[in-house]
Design an enzyme around this catalytic site. Structure first.
Site, PDB file in Angstrom:
ATOM      1  N   CYS A  13       0.860  -1.179   0.000  1.00  0.00           N
ATOM      2  CA  CYS A  13       0.000   0.000   0.000  1.00  0.00           C
ATOM      3  C   CYS A  13       0.899   1.233   0.000  1.00  0.00           C
ATOM      4  CB  CYS A  13      -0.986  -0.006   1.174  1.00  0.00           C
ATOM      5  SG  CYS A  13      -0.255   0.214   2.807  1.00  0.00           S
ATOM      6  N   ASN A  16       2.495   1.523   4.111  1.00  0.00           N
ATOM      7  CA  ASN A  16       2.812   0.270   4.801  1.00  0.00           C
ATOM      8  C   ASN A  16       2.570   0.351   6.309  1.00  0.00           C
ATOM      9  OD1 ASN A  16       5.689  -1.867   5.330  1.00  0.00           O
ATOM     10  ND2 ASN A  16       3.648  -2.501   4.791  1.00  0.00           N
ATOM     11  N   CYS A  18      -1.138   0.720   7.266  1.00  0.00           N
ATOM     12  CA  CYS A  18      -2.570   0.411   7.423  1.00  0.00           C
ATOM     13  C   CYS A  18      -2.948  -0.864   6.665  1.00  0.00           C
ATOM     14  CB  CYS A  18      -3.447   1.558   6.923  1.00  0.00           C
ATOM     15  SG  CYS A  18      -3.369   3.063   7.882  1.00  0.00           S
ATOM     16  N   ARG A  19      -3.206  -0.706   5.387  1.00  0.00           N
ATOM     17  CA  ARG A  19      -3.760  -1.804   4.594  1.00  0.00           C
ATOM     18  C   ARG A  19      -2.822  -2.982   4.428  1.00  0.00           C
ATOM     19  NH1 ARG A  19      -5.315   1.793  -0.471  1.00  0.00           N
ATOM     20  NH2 ARG A  19      -3.371   2.776   0.201  1.00  0.00           N
ATOM     21  N   SER A  20      -1.600  -2.729   4.007  1.00  0.00           N
ATOM     22  CA  SER A  20      -0.711  -3.862   3.706  1.00  0.00           C
ATOM     23  C   SER A  20      -0.269  -4.643   4.940  1.00  0.00           C
ATOM     24  CB  SER A  20       0.479  -3.424   2.851  1.00  0.00           C
ATOM     25  OG  SER A  20       1.229  -2.411   3.469  1.00  0.00           O
ATOM     26  N   ASP A 130      -7.875   3.575   1.154  1.00  0.00           N
ATOM     27  CA  ASP A 130      -6.974   3.920   2.254  1.00  0.00           C
ATOM     28  C   ASP A 130      -7.791   4.472   3.420  1.00  0.00           C
ATOM     29  OD1 ASP A 130      -4.952   4.742   3.935  1.00  0.00           O
ATOM     30  OD2 ASP A 130      -3.781   5.697   2.342  1.00  0.00           O
TER      31      ASP A 130
END
Length: 145
Positions: A13, A16, A18-20, A130
């Site tokens: 993401c 690096n 939050c999402r990933s 995001d």
């Protein structure tokens, strides 16, 4: 006879945090629960340099803890070596995909399959927005878990 090489996946993401790292933690937990964690190399990274060295966002960490999903990661940026050492690079949105394809074109003979993580979603939600600037991080974590 040599053991087969492990499969490998890198979740990506923007920062690096939050999402990933959530995707990495959830995938690792699923692999552990299925008894195949030793057959996978699992990591996450960023397309940007914004958060290098940072821990995952506290909201995502709290949600992962609530669901019993271990999460330990330090943000890093995607490297040229990632494009030849990972089988899959799965990203969260079109901007990540565009940036990864741009970077991959700078790597001679890259082998990674670069795709949107959402392309594997049975509900066809291809883009994982995001959540950093809102309350959607808890929603994201619970959706991935």
């Amino acid at each position: 006879m040599a053991a087969p090489a492990p499969k490998s996946v890198l979740f990506v993401c923007l920062g690096n945090i939050c999402r990933s790292p959530i995707a990495e933690a959830v995938f690792r937990k699923m692999a552990m629960d299925a008894g195949v964690a030793d057959k996978w190399r699992i990591d996450s990274a960023a397309t940007s340099t914004y958060e290098i060295g940072s821990s995952p966002d506290h909201r995502g960490q709290a949600c992962m803890k609530k669901h019993g999903v271990p999460m330990s990661h330090v943000a890093r940026q995607v490297t040229k070596a990632d494009f030849t050492s990972f089988e899959y690079i799965l990203c969260m949105d079109e901007n990540n995909l565009s940036e990864l394809n741009r970077k991959a074109n700078l790597v001679k003979n890259y082998t990674a399959k670069i795709e949107l993580l959402g392309s594997y979603d049975p509900q066809k939600q291809r883009i994982i927005q995001d959540p950093y600037y809102g309350s959607r991080i808890m929603w994201l974590a619970s959706t991935l878990w």
